[in-house]
Design a protein around this motif. Structure first.
Motif, short mmCIF file in Angstrom:
data_model
loop_
_atom_site.label_atom_id
_atom_site.label_comp_id
_atom_site.label_asym_id
_atom_site.label_seq_id
_atom_site.Cartn_x
_atom_site.Cartn_y
_atom_site.Cartn_z
N UNK A 28 45.42 32.60 43.55
CA UNK A 28 46.50 33.25 42.84
C UNK A 28 45.91 34.33 41.94
N UNK A 29 46.47 35.50 42.00
CA UNK A 29 46.02 36.62 41.19
C UNK A 29 46.92 36.72 39.97
N UNK A 30 46.31 36.76 38.80
CA UNK A 30 47.08 36.92 37.57
C UNK A 30 47.34 38.39 37.33
N UNK A 31 48.55 38.73 36.88
CA UNK A 31 48.81 40.13 36.55
C UNK A 31 47.99 40.56 35.34
N UNK A 32 47.68 41.83 35.28
CA UNK A 32 46.93 42.36 34.14
C UNK A 32 47.76 42.23 32.87
N UNK A 33 47.09 41.96 31.78
CA UNK A 33 47.78 41.86 30.50
C UNK A 33 47.99 43.24 29.91
N UNK A 34 49.07 43.41 29.22
CA UNK A 34 49.35 44.68 28.56
C UNK A 34 48.48 44.80 27.32
N UNK A 35 48.33 46.01 26.80
CA UNK A 35 47.57 46.17 25.55
C UNK A 35 48.16 45.33 24.41
N UNK A 36 49.49 45.20 24.38
CA UNK A 36 50.13 44.40 23.32
C UNK A 36 49.76 42.93 23.47
N UNK A 37 49.69 42.43 24.70
CA UNK A 37 49.32 41.04 24.92
C UNK A 37 47.86 40.79 24.54
N UNK A 38 47.01 41.75 24.85
CA UNK A 38 45.60 41.61 24.46
C UNK A 38 45.45 41.64 22.94
N UNK A 39 46.21 42.50 22.28
CA UNK A 39 46.17 42.58 20.81
C UNK A 39 46.67 41.28 20.19
N UNK A 40 47.72 40.69 20.77
CA UNK A 40 48.24 39.42 20.28
C UNK A 40 47.16 38.34 20.40
#
Length: 89
Positions: free
Chosen positions: A1-13
């Motif tokens: 299963x491939x996980x979708x890339x995280x957004x910059x906001x998700x990485x900042x969180x």
């Protein structure tokens, strides 16, 4: 299963979550906190470094209990939208 890339906001969180947990840990060792929470030390290390920006709920709940953090307050800190610098004209 491939996980979708995280957004910059998700990485900042994830970075905010890690910083909050690291600050709450204070002088306690990673080994002590991870052991008390029932998680691997490497997992705690990665969460604190922001390398696991979306840890499982029960992992966060266990860490919150060990560190004396209220989950609602922790969620609020991690949900804050950082202020953007004012655009210069």
């Amino acid at each position: 299963m491939v996980r979708p890339l995280l957004s910059p906001a998700e990485r900042e969180r994830g970075r905010r979550l890690g910083a909050t947990l690291r600050q709450a840990r204070g002088d306690r060792s990673m080994v002590e906190v991870a052991s008390a929470a029932g998680i691997p030390v490497e997992t705690l290390r990665k969460i604190e470094a922001g390398r696991i920006p979306t840890p499982a709920f029960f992992t966060v709940a266990a860490l919150g209990a060990v560190l004396g953090l209220d989950l609602a307050a922790l969620a609020a800190v991690c949900s804050e939208v950082p202020e953007r610098p004012a655009a210069t004209a």
